[in-house]
Design an enzyme around this catalytic site. Structure first.
Site, short mmCIF file in Angstrom:
data_model
loop_
_atom_site.label_atom_id
_atom_site.label_comp_id
_atom_site.label_asym_id
_atom_site.label_seq_id
_atom_site.Cartn_x
_atom_site.Cartn_y
_atom_site.Cartn_z
NE ARG A 51 -10.40 6.70 -2.55
CZ ARG A 51 -10.90 6.06 -1.51
NH1 ARG A 51 -10.10 5.34 -0.74
NH2 ARG A 51 -12.17 6.14 -1.23
CG ASP A 53 -1.80 3.59 -3.31
OD1 ASP A 53 -2.96 3.88 -3.05
OD2 ASP A 53 -1.38 2.42 -3.44
NE ARG A 198 2.73 0.25 -4.74
CZ ARG A 198 2.56 0.87 -3.57
NH1 ARG A 198 1.52 1.71 -3.41
NH2 ARG A 198 3.39 0.68 -2.58
#
Lengths: 257, 257
Positions: A51, A53, A198
């Site tokens: 995935r 974000d 991140r």
């Protein structure tokens, strides 16, 4: 006869809630599944290598779906593109070999995080880079990045609410590059925890700006404590850059397009 | 005391009707004038080095305005940016010397036109490059570009409806560059007629795709007839790249930001 089609997709994540369906917006996966349905008439799941974000981009995401349709495998790229918005493209498609799975077969994933320095946020990187006003010490950030390489328990660099049994990952590449006023963090590994890249970037920006000491990354890795690490850097600077499998590498395919 | 402030502005032309006010949409100039008004309380004209058409971008447009405001000249960039949308930025500002005029003092302007080749229109260049499916013969286009260099009557490369007395211009630079699947046409001169760069590019794309012979550019220049030239290439591929004056050069300033 059911075949598995694998493909490379590129997308600008700005207008999407991410790869996977969310209650509050449009997901990239959803539009790909719709495009497959409009092409083949089949309701199918488009499975990605992982995935991304909300707001995160992909230069080379890999995905697959199963189909009974008889279309030549390489033509799916063209057919899907006629049914996709301009900020999502399928760059290449082919029939996957027996046993291939875009997520479980992935051996290596690379992300790039872009930071734009300088006094003014620039126009042409506004959706794909974080603008950072602070003066950043590049050498400190580079040394901090080196500490990330290798096998570590990355629990400290995972979103707190995530449930995950095994938080050990191996990072093969972790380095900053400077090009004019742009700074790029390139990181590759056998897998990444939720928000890991991140949070790594957020911590290194703290180090570069002098808000944290150079040892912060190493301490967070040893202490396994999210509180040691820095803030989660904004999604828009992050791009899924490359995915490698035993039998193919997106970088090699993109270079031949 | 009235001072003249000159500045460099960068903008993504996608959402604008061009530099100058039009009845049917928002112009870049209009938003800059509004930002100056909100900063100084003065209604003023923001004069650019030249107009850019609807959809055309600028990496370095130069403009000026006159003001009684006492703000330090270099602070206008910061003040205006707080009042501008993210797709328009002021990158630098200073007090202009006596007699400076952003349009009449310009000595040299450079444009870049971007063409993306390859089978699929790419996501991250969708607003700033023309996607071209046709196979293009790079060497033919390069030779055609060479014929553009020098002093010529460019009447054949001007929008038909334009009234213009003097259609002679000098082109200093006219060349194609290839970077992966991107082709960039760089052209610099002492001035350009309306749509001139886009018609030059349209003609060279016809030559590259084999729809016109290599001599088409030279013939159009000699014949001074718009019908000899090709179609006008779409605005989105075009970017105002650099403006030079006797006492400053945007390229030099951007390299120091």
């Amino acid at each position: 006869m059911t075949r598995r089609i694998r493909f490379i997709t590129e997308y600008d994540g700005t207008n999407y809630v991410g790869w996977q369906d969310q209650p509050n917006g449009t997901a990239v996966q959803e539009l790909l599944e719709k495009a497959v349905f409009e092409t083949t008439g089949e309701k199918t799941t488009v499975q990605g290598s992982g995935r991304t974000d909300s707001g995160v981009h992909a230069r080379a995401q890999v995905a697959h779906f199963d189909t009974e349709a008889r279309m030549a495998a390489d033509k799916f790229a063209y057919a899907l593109n006629t049914r996709l918005p301009q900020d999502i493209r399928v760059l290449w498609s082919e029939e996957a070999p027996e046993g291939f799975h875009s997520r479980f077969s992935a051996k290596y994933k690379q992300y790039r995080y872009a930071v734009q320095t300088g006094p003014h946020a620039r126009v042409f990187t506004r959706n794909n880079a974080l603008h950072c006003y602070s003066k950043l010490d590049f050498d400190k950030m580079q040394r901090a990045a080196e500490a990330v390489t290798g096998e570590h328990d990355f629990r400290a660099f995972m979103c707190k609410d995530t449930k995950m049994e095994n938080t050990v990952r191996t990072v093969y590449l972790s380095e900053w590059r400077r090009e004019g006023e742009m700074l790029y963090y390139n990181v590759a590994g056998n897998g990444f925890l939720y928000n890991m890249v991140r949070i790594l970037v957020g911590t290194m920006l703290d180090i570069g700006a002098g808000r944290k000491g150079e040892e912060a990354i190493a301490e967070a890795l040893t202490g396994c404590d999210r509180n040691f690490a820095g803030a989660t850097a904004p999604a828009k600077g992050l791009t899924l850059w490359r995915v490698r499998y035993a039998d193919f590498d997106t970088e090699e395919i993109l270079s031949k397009l």
